[in-house]
Scaffold this motif. Structure first.
Motif, PDB file in Angstrom:
ATOM      1  N   ARG A  86       5.673   4.026   5.403  1.00 54.12           N
ATOM      2  CA  ARG A  86       5.177   3.623   4.387  1.00 54.12           C
ATOM      3  C   ARG A  86       6.062   2.258   3.637  1.00 54.12           C
TER       4      ARG A  86
ATOM      5  N   ASN B  41       7.777   0.242   0.521  1.00 56.73           N
ATOM      6  CA  ASN B  41       8.367   0.015  -1.120  1.00 56.73           C
ATOM      7  C   ASN B  41       8.679  -1.548  -0.853  1.00 56.73           C
TER       8      ASN B  41
ATOM      9  N   HIS C 199       3.602   1.136  -1.272  1.00 57.75           N
ATOM     10  CA  HIS C 199       4.094   1.654  -2.877  1.00 57.75           C
ATOM     11  C   HIS C 199       4.710  -0.013  -3.718  1.00 57.75           C
TER      12      HIS C 199
ATOM     13  N   SER D  31      -2.913   5.353  -7.242  1.00 54.47           N
ATOM     14  CA  SER D  31      -1.726   6.767  -6.574  1.00 54.47           C
ATOM     15  C   SER D  31      -0.103   5.552  -6.044  1.00 54.47           C
ATOM     16  N   ASN D  32      -0.723   4.556  -5.601  1.00 54.11           N
ATOM     17  CA  ASN D  32       0.302   4.036  -4.863  1.00 54.11           C
ATOM     18  C   ASN D  32       1.156   2.154  -5.984  1.00 54.11           C
TER      19      ASN D  32
ATOM     20  N   PHE E 192       3.267   1.375  -9.471  1.00 52.79           N
ATOM     21  CA  PHE E 192       4.519   2.602  -9.931  1.00 52.79           C
ATOM     22  C   PHE E 192       4.480   1.633 -11.386  1.00 52.79           C
TER      23      PHE E 192
ATOM     24  N   VAL F 101      11.746   7.563 -12.449  1.00 55.09           N
ATOM     25  CA  VAL F 101      10.153   6.684 -11.887  1.00 55.09           C
ATOM     26  C   VAL F 101      10.642   6.203 -10.192  1.00 55.09           C
TER      27      VAL F 101
ATOM     28  N   GLU G  27      12.466   9.778  -8.392  1.00 57.01           N
ATOM     29  CA  GLU G  27      11.797  10.187  -7.898  1.00 57.01           C
ATOM     30  C   GLU G  27      10.860   9.557  -6.495  1.00 57.01           C
ATOM     31  N   GLU G  28      10.780   8.630  -6.623  1.00 54.22           N
ATOM     32  CA  GLU G  28      10.038   8.007  -5.284  1.00 54.22           C
ATOM     33  C   GLU G  28      11.200   7.225  -4.111  1.00 54.22           C
ATOM     34  N   LEU G  29      12.431   7.139  -4.621  1.00 58.83           N
ATOM     35  CA  LEU G  29      13.157   5.860  -3.819  1.00 58.83           C
ATOM     36  C   LEU G  29      14.410   7.025  -3.825  1.00 58.83           C
TER      37      LEU G  29
END
Ligand code: 6PG
Length: 232
Positions: A35, A37, A64, A98-99, A101, A119, A122-124
């Protein structure tokens, strides 16, 4: 830190070169880690860049998308960086919601910043390391929402914060240096003949990030790529 300065004959070439570079680095991240970011900036110069990025055929299911900064206005407002990205990148690229933010900029600034920090964590995780961070640069050498004299330029602990921009008389939410400096690849996209003098001062002049905030990025250990136009 390795700094790469790429000057193009015109804005269209700089845009194409920058879009190709970003696509390559995001694809590399997907290959290596499954993935990518990616954090994007706002303003007006990203519009053609986002339009090009949307056409590069990247696998948006695995990308993302986050924001470097956001104006404290609701989605749909003409100043919203999210709304601009929605029009020029997210919708054309068919990026899955959903990707995406976005900063909840309709909230009170400090609440929006606190939610965005949650966020990011949570994500990173607690030390977010984006694969690519895209920066613009203002005529005053601001980047993100770090304007000359902003104390956050010296901050190395917060991930994101609410900031009142006096010259614009408006609140914003911005990523802070801890995150900006941790990017694997930093891309500064600053086309326009009008930005060349500032770029020269930033890259060749005395170093004073409180006066020229984008010089903050010269502290980076990672790779930094500056896309600009050559002086005519
Ligand atoms: C914003 C941006 C900001 C931008 C510069 C340059 O929210 O305005 O994130 O940092 O990159 O203002 O804007 P232009 O690229 O439109 O000149």
């Amino acid at each position: 830190m390795s700094l790469h300065r790429w000057a193009y004959d015109d804005a269209a070439s700089a845009t194409a070169g920058c879009a190709t570079f970003i696509a390559e680095k995001l694809d590399e991240a997907i290959r290596l880690r499954g993935r990518a970011n990616f954090a994007i900036s706002g303003g007006s110069s990203p519009k053609p860049l986002f339009r090009e990025l949307a056409k590069t055929g990247m696998d948006w299911e695995k990308i993302h998308l986050f924001w470097v900064d956001e104006r404290c206005v609701p989605p749909g407002h003409p100043d919203s960086n999210y709304t601009m990205a929605e029009e020029f990148l997210i919708r054309p690229a068919k990026a899955p919601p959903s990707n995406v933010f976005r900063v909840l900029a309709e909230l009170e600034p400090r609440d929006a910043a606190a939610h965005y920090v949650d966020v990011l964590q949570e994500e990173l995780g607690d030390s977010p390391e984006f694969d690519v961070i895209h920066h613009g640069m203002g005529q005053d050498a601001h980047t993100a929402s770090l304007f000359p004299g902003e104390p956050l330029i010296r901050d190395r602990t917060q991930l994101a914060a609410a900031v009142y921009v006096t010259k614009l008389k408006s609140w914003r939410v911005t990523l802070c240096p801890k995150v900006l400096l941790a990017a694997r690849f930093t891309v500064i996209f600053a086309p326009g003949q009008d930005k060349i003098p500032v770029l020269n001062q930033v890259l060749e002049g005395a170093r004073d990030p409180m006066k020229l905030p984008i010089q903050l990025l010269l502290e980076k250990r990672g790779e930094t790529y500056w896309f600009m136009e050559a002086a005519v």
